[in-house]
Design an enzyme around this catalytic site. Structure first.
Site, PDB file in Angstrom:
ATOM      1  N   LYS A  81       0.840  -1.203   0.000  1.00 27.93           N
ATOM      2  CA  LYS A  81       0.000   0.000   0.000  1.00 27.93           C
ATOM      3  C   LYS A  81       0.880   1.261   0.000  1.00 27.93           C
ATOM      4  CE  LYS A  81      -2.114  -1.289   3.857  1.00 27.93           C
ATOM      5  NZ  LYS A  81      -1.461  -2.596   4.109  1.00 27.93           N
ATOM      6  N   ARG A 116     -10.223   0.207   8.456  1.00 28.38           N
ATOM      7  CA  ARG A 116      -9.900  -1.216   8.621  1.00 28.38           C
ATOM      8  C   ARG A 116     -10.813  -1.925   9.595  1.00 28.38           C
ATOM      9  NH1 ARG A 116      -3.865  -0.039   8.750  1.00 28.38           N
ATOM     10  NH2 ARG A 116      -3.148  -2.067   9.308  1.00 28.38           N
ATOM     11  N   ARG A 140      11.622  -5.458   5.283  1.00 27.09           N
ATOM     12  CA  ARG A 140      11.398  -4.031   5.012  1.00 27.09           C
ATOM     13  C   ARG A 140      12.348  -3.162   5.836  1.00 27.09           C
ATOM     14  NH1 ARG A 140       5.535  -1.847   5.426  1.00 27.09           N
ATOM     15  NH2 ARG A 140       5.643  -2.995   7.382  1.00 27.09           N
ATOM     16  N   ARG A 142      10.724  -1.068  11.355  1.00 27.34           N
ATOM     17  CA  ARG A 142       9.578  -0.786  12.215  1.00 27.34           C
ATOM     18  C   ARG A 142       9.518  -1.762  13.381  1.00 27.34           C
ATOM     19  NH1 ARG A 142       4.544   0.059   8.166  1.00 27.34           N
ATOM     20  NH2 ARG A 142       3.567  -1.257   9.747  1.00 27.34           N
ATOM     21  N   ARG A 182      -0.954  -9.096  12.994  1.00 26.67           N
ATOM     22  CA  ARG A 182      -1.489  -8.117  12.029  1.00 26.67           C
ATOM     23  C   ARG A 182      -2.290  -8.821  10.942  1.00 26.67           C
ATOM     24  NH1 ARG A 182       4.019  -5.374  10.734  1.00 26.67           N
ATOM     25  NH2 ARG A 182       2.904  -4.328   9.042  1.00 26.67           N
TER      26      ARG A 182
HETATM   27  P1  AP5 Z   1       4.780  -1.618   1.923  1.00 29.10           P
HETATM   28  O1  AP5 Z   1       4.515  -0.825   0.689  1.00 29.10           O
HETATM   29  O2  AP5 Z   1       5.449  -0.959   3.058  1.00 29.10           O
HETATM   30  O3  AP5 Z   1       3.421  -2.373   2.382  1.00 29.10           O
HETATM   31  P2  AP5 Z   1       2.141  -1.843   3.154  1.00 29.10           P
HETATM   32  O4  AP5 Z   1       0.957  -2.475   2.510  1.00 29.10           O
HETATM   33  O5  AP5 Z   1       2.153  -0.356   3.256  1.00 29.10           O
HETATM   34  O6  AP5 Z   1       2.389  -2.558   4.529  1.00 29.10           O
HETATM   35  P3  AP5 Z   1       2.256  -2.033   6.034  1.00 29.10           P
HETATM   36  O7  AP5 Z   1       3.014  -2.978   6.875  1.00 29.10           O
HETATM   37  O8  AP5 Z   1       2.597  -0.582   6.123  1.00 29.10           O
HETATM   38  O9  AP5 Z   1       0.723  -2.226   6.255  1.00 29.10           O
HETATM   39  P4  AP5 Z   1       0.007  -2.345   7.599  1.00 29.10           P
HETATM   40  O10 AP5 Z   1      -1.418  -2.183   7.162  1.00 29.10           O
HETATM   41  O11 AP5 Z   1       0.302  -3.544   8.383  1.00 29.10           O
HETATM   42  O12 AP5 Z   1       0.645  -1.150   8.444  1.00 29.10           O
HETATM   43  P5  AP5 Z   1       0.158   0.330   8.793  1.00 29.10           P
HETATM   44  O13 AP5 Z   1       1.343   1.194   8.825  1.00 29.10           O
HETATM   45  O14 AP5 Z   1      -1.011   0.708   7.978  1.00 29.10           O
HETATM   46  O15 AP5 Z   1       5.620  -2.925   1.476  1.00 29.10           O
HETATM   47  C1  AP5 Z   1       6.069  -3.868   2.429  1.00 29.10           C
HETATM   48  C2  AP5 Z   1       7.439  -4.391   2.018  1.00 29.10           C
HETATM   49  O16 AP5 Z   1       7.304  -5.131   0.793  1.00 29.10           O
HETATM   50  C3  AP5 Z   1       8.466  -3.293   1.743  1.00 29.10           C
HETATM   51  O17 AP5 Z   1       9.724  -3.722   2.170  1.00 29.10           O
HETATM   52  C4  AP5 Z   1       8.421  -3.124   0.215  1.00 29.10           C
HETATM   53  O18 AP5 Z   1       9.664  -2.688  -0.310  1.00 29.10           O
HETATM   54  C5  AP5 Z   1       8.090  -4.532  -0.236  1.00 29.10           C
HETATM   55  N1  AP5 Z   1       7.279  -4.558  -1.448  1.00 29.10           N
HETATM   56  C6  AP5 Z   1       6.323  -3.664  -1.822  1.00 29.10           C
HETATM   57  N2  AP5 Z   1       5.781  -4.010  -3.012  1.00 29.10           N
HETATM   58  C7  AP5 Z   1       6.407  -5.170  -3.375  1.00 29.10           C
HETATM   59  C8  AP5 Z   1       6.279  -6.028  -4.502  1.00 29.10           C
HETATM   60  N3  AP5 Z   1       5.399  -5.767  -5.493  1.00 29.10           N
HETATM   61  N4  AP5 Z   1       7.070  -7.138  -4.547  1.00 29.10           N
HETATM   62  C9  AP5 Z   1       7.963  -7.414  -3.550  1.00 29.10           C
HETATM   63  N5  AP5 Z   1       8.130  -6.624  -2.462  1.00 29.10           N
HETATM   64  C10 AP5 Z   1       7.351  -5.518  -2.379  1.00 29.10           C
HETATM   65  O19 AP5 Z   1      -0.377   0.112  10.289  1.00 29.10           O
HETATM   66  C11 AP5 Z   1       0.514  -0.220  11.317  1.00 29.10           C
HETATM   67  C12 AP5 Z   1      -0.248  -0.332  12.629  1.00 29.10           C
HETATM   68  O20 AP5 Z   1      -0.851   0.945  12.951  1.00 29.10           O
HETATM   69  C13 AP5 Z   1      -1.417  -1.313  12.657  1.00 29.10           C
HETATM   70  O21 AP5 Z   1      -0.990  -2.642  12.927  1.00 29.10           O
HETATM   71  C14 AP5 Z   1      -2.282  -0.729  13.778  1.00 29.10           C
HETATM   72  O22 AP5 Z   1      -1.734  -1.022  15.035  1.00 29.10           O
HETATM   73  C15 AP5 Z   1      -2.126   0.766  13.538  1.00 29.10           C
HETATM   74  N6  AP5 Z   1      -3.151   1.281  12.619  1.00 29.10           N
HETATM   75  C16 AP5 Z   1      -2.925   1.859  11.409  1.00 29.10           C
HETATM   76  N7  AP5 Z   1      -4.088   2.222  10.831  1.00 29.10           N
HETATM   77  C17 AP5 Z   1      -5.075   1.854  11.709  1.00 29.10           C
HETATM   78  C18 AP5 Z   1      -6.491   1.942  11.665  1.00 29.10           C
HETATM   79  N8  AP5 Z   1      -7.139   2.464  10.608  1.00 29.10           N
HETATM   80  N9  AP5 Z   1      -7.180   1.455  12.717  1.00 29.10           N
HETATM   81  C19 AP5 Z   1      -6.558   0.909  13.787  1.00 29.10           C
HETATM   82  N10 AP5 Z   1      -5.205   0.789  13.887  1.00 29.10           N
HETATM   83  C20 AP5 Z   1      -4.476   1.264  12.850  1.00 29.10           C
HETATM   84 MG    MG Z   2       2.293   0.982   4.858  1.00 27.67          MG
END
Ligand code: AP5
Ligand code: MG
Length: 209
Positions: free
Chosen positions: A13, A88, A127, A155, A166
């Site tokens: 994402k 989410r 990552r 992270r 997660r």
């Molecule tokens: P990346 O692009 O970083 O993936 P992402 O989908 O953004 O993954 P996240 O881990 O950020 O998602 P998440 O939903 O768990 O975390 P968030 O920060 O939202 O890519 C991942 C890796 O893969 C990278 O190394 C990249 O280089 C690689 N990659 C990318 N594309 C690729 C490809 N095509 N092929 C191979 N490799 C690839 O949330 C974190 C925490 O915050 C949650 O757990 C929760 O505690 C809290 N939180 C956030 N939002 C909410 C909400 N709305 N409600 C409640 N809690 C929340």
């Molecule tokens: Mg992300």
């Protein structure tokens, strides 16, 4: 363009949002990034969120909903926004729907990046992000340039244990809200497996179609 990027942890994402916002000229609003910034600054919001995030649990709806509704009311969102990681849960989706309705606007697209669970742990544990720019790398799939090793951070929730939690939360809380967007006719399913360039081309094609 008012859109949402949804998908499991590590689906890409953040990677795709960074590539797409310039094309559409809209702000990238990642609730994960906003919460991590609050943790870093040590604000009350950050203190409330830190423990949940570290364990891979969801931060309570009442904390996140207010944060996002306030953010999308800002002037830079007048022409649209790209939400990443919100909504989410069902209450978050309902709150967003209410806020948009009250503002007299609606969503144009919800892009679901589909990646099998089996591929997620390797993406997450490999990552690394640039401490200053936030640029996202992967040790194997998107290696950082030489010479910036001391600028790379991992992270706190990118452990295998937190990743499993997660993924469970994604399947129990987030995946169930996807059919709602399907019923509105704005859901675009995109295969998130393959090189980031290929995934980007698929997302753009899905948004154009
Ligand atoms: P990346 O692009 O970083 O993936 P992402 O989908 O953004 O993954 P996240 O881990 O950020 O998602 P998440 O939903 O768990 O975390 P968030 O920060 O939202 O890519 C991942 C890796 O893969 C990278 O190394 C990249 O280089 C690689 N990659 C990318 N594309 C690729 C490809 N095509 N092929 C191979 N490799 C690839 O949330 C974190 C925490 O915050 C949650 O757990 C929760 O505690 C809290 N939180 C956030 N939002 C909410 C909400 N709305 N409600 C409640 N809690 C929340
Ligand atoms: Mg992300």
């Amino acid at each position: 363009m008012r859109m949402i990027l949804v998908g499991p942890p590590g689906a890409g994402k953040g990677t795709q949002a960074a590539r797409l916002v310039d094309t559409y000229g809209i702000p990238h609003i990642s609730t994960g990034d906003m919460l991590r910034a609050a943790v870093k600054e040590g604000t009350a919001l950050g203190l409330a969120a830190d423990d949940f995030m570290r364990k891979g649990l969801l931060v309570p709806d009442e904390v996140v909903i207010g944060m996002v509704i306030e953010r999308i009311a800002k002037d830079d969102c007048a022409k649209g926004f790209m939400l990443d990681g919100f909504p989410r849960t069902q209450p978050q989706a309902a709150a967003l729907d209410d806020a948009l309705r009250a503002a007299g606007v609606s969503l144009d697209a919800v892009v679901l990046l589909e990646v099998d669970d089996a591929l997620i742990v390797e993406r997450i544990t490999g990552r690394r992000s640039h401490v200053d720019t936030g640029e996202i790398y992967h040790l194997k799939f998107n290696p950082p340039p030489a010479g910036i090793e001391d600028k790379l951070v991992q992270r706190k929730d990118d452990t295998e244990e937190a990743c499993v939690a997660r993924l469970q939360k994604y399947h129990s809380e987030t995946a169930p809200i996807v059919p709602f967007y399907g019923s509105l006719g704005i859901l675009r399913r995109v295969d998130g497996v393959g090189a980031p360039d290929a995934v980007q081309a698929r997302v753009q094609a899905a948004l154009a179609g």
